[in-house]
Design a protein around this motif. Structure first.
Motif, PDB file in Angstrom:
ATOM      1  N   GLU A 160      -2.878  88.253  68.653  1.00 33.37           N
ATOM      2  CA  GLU A 160      -2.473  88.983  67.444  1.00 33.37           C
ATOM      3  C   GLU A 160      -2.885  88.291  66.142  1.00 33.37           C
ATOM      4  O   GLU A 160      -3.352  88.923  65.218  1.00 33.37           O
ATOM      5  CB  GLU A 160      -0.957  89.217  67.429  1.00 33.37           C
TER       6      GLU A 160
ATOM      7  N   GLU B 241       0.359  90.975  60.889  1.00 33.86           N
ATOM      8  CA  GLU B 241       0.015  90.240  62.118  1.00 33.86           C
ATOM      9  C   GLU B 241       1.039  89.142  62.399  1.00 33.86           C
ATOM     10  O   GLU B 241       1.304  88.820  63.559  1.00 33.86           O
ATOM     11  CB  GLU B 241      -1.398  89.656  62.036  1.00 33.86           C
TER      12      GLU B 241
ATOM     13  N   GLU C  99      -1.387  98.823  63.053  1.00 27.09           N
ATOM     14  CA  GLU C  99      -2.768  98.739  63.543  1.00 27.09           C
ATOM     15  C   GLU C  99      -3.597  99.924  63.041  1.00 27.09           C
ATOM     16  O   GLU C  99      -4.792  99.781  62.780  1.00 27.09           O
ATOM     17  CB  GLU C  99      -2.810  98.694  65.077  1.00 27.09           C
TER      18      GLU C  99
HETATM   19 FE   FE2 Z   1      -1.675  93.206  65.258  1.00 26.20          FE
END
Ligand code: FE2
Ligand code: FE2
Length: 365
Positions: free
Chosen positions: A142, A174, A254
């Protein structure tokens, strides 16, 4: 007894005490004065204020090289920071960056209170281990989407502040993703399991890409695109409401990251069609890396167990994973097409991964 700098300041203060002011700043920027804005339904957004004089984004970022805000008057003696190497709008710009920043501000969530952790329940051992292994993989990958923007941000000319603001929200997004998957792995009597050497190959390609746009194509469109499809389609990978909520919350983040990447690549290729080959080359490397990663036992096996609902149904799980994989490929090719890149004929990995084809290949069927 004071040095020259302090003495100069004190002299100025003395003049002010005598009623002598400079006040040049008051009339320094007539073109930028009298700006009117109208807050929209959701409040005062970046899109609302960046109009007229302040909407003029220069194709070539300003040469003063400072953090002076776009649209203000910059005095001639403003020192350069000598840090900016991304000075062309085409190298970073995306027409939706402002809008995505506004959306990111409105849709922040947190892993402490927005996930119904109290609904976690004791799961069969194979399921808990699979969830924890899947989360271990997510925790590992990530934050590349935080490290990559962080690596480039301080090199982006400050005139493109919309892009920098958007990337700052991505870094926060993130951080949340890494944090929420780590929490899930540690929250239900399990823990972290095995790291993925194959992931590191893809992460290295993203972090070590020679320029921002190739790094962005590989990360925003390819890597995050695959993850977006997984979160959107992978309901069967989430055994409880906790994982379902995590997938849903991460998915909306995302979607923004992928949207930025697609629009940026489009903007870039329209102005630099000669760079298409470089984008294809990094995607060649990325596709091979993700294929190796997808088929690594610590990646595919927990997903197949979750998709089948238990280790005894791993074959059903494999079929579902095959379906997910072909959807990931279809959506990846579509996103590139929207960005202006025809990739289907150049793809170096299969478009489908059906169980039948794999058995045929193994000489079983
Ligand atoms: Fe992500
Ligand atoms: Fe992301």
């Amino acid at each position: 007894m004071y040095n020259a700098v302090v003495n100069e300041g004190l002299d100025r203060m003395s003049e002010m005490a005598r009623g002598n002011f400079d006040l040049d700043w008051m009339d320094s920027n007539p073109a930028g004065w009298g700006h009117e804005v109208k807050p929209g339904k959701t409040g005062l957004t970046l899109c609302d204020v960046e109009t007229g004089h302040y909407d003029q984004v220069p194709e070539h970022g300003s040469s003063h090289g400072s953090l002076a805000p776009r649209g203000c008057m910059v005095p001639d003696d403003t020192p350069s920071l000598d840090m900016y190497t991304l000075n062309e709008m085409s190298e970073v710009w995306s027409d939706n960056a402002r809008h995505l920043y506004d959306e990111a501000c409105n849709r922040q969530w947190n892993s402490t209170t927005d996930v119904p952790w109290h609904k976690l329940e004791k799961l069969p051992d194979d399921i808990e281990k699979s969830v924890c292994q899947m989360c271990t993989g997510f925790v590992e990958v990530e934050f590349v989407a935080g490290d990559m923007p962080a690596k480039w941000m301080c090199h982006i000319n400050h005139d493109f502040h919309e892009v920098k603001l958007f990337l700052a929200t991505q870094i926060m997004d993130e951080a949340r993703h890494m944090d929420v998957f780590r929490k899930r792995a540690l929250a239900n009597g399990g823990g972290l399991l095995m790291a993925s050497p194959a992931s590191e190959e893809l992460l290295a390609a993203i972090l070590q890409a020679n320029d921002y746009t190739t790094a962005s194509s590989l990360m925003h469109i390819f890597g995050e695109g695959f993850i977006l499809t997984l979160f959107r389609t992978g309901e069967f990978l989430a055994p409880t409401e906790v994982e379902k909520t995590i997938f849903r919350l991460c998915m909306q983040d995302e979607a923004r990251h992928v949207a930025y990447g697609v629009k940026h690549l489009k903007y870039f290729l329209e102005r630099h069609p000669e760079r298409e080959g470089e984008i294809h080359s990094i995607l060649d490397a990325g596709e091979q890396a993700i294929f190796r990663l997808t088929l690594e036992p610590q990646t595919i096996e927990p997903r197949a167990i979750l998709a089948g609902g238990g280790i005894e149904n791993i074959e059903l799980g494999m079929a579902r994973i095959g379906f997910l994989y072909s959807k990931q490929i279809r959506e990846y090719l579509h996103r590139l097409k929207v960005a202006g890149l025809e990739r289907e004929s150049r793809m170096v990995i299969p478009a489908e991964l059906s169980v039948e084809t794999l058995l045929e290949r193994a000489g079983v069927a």
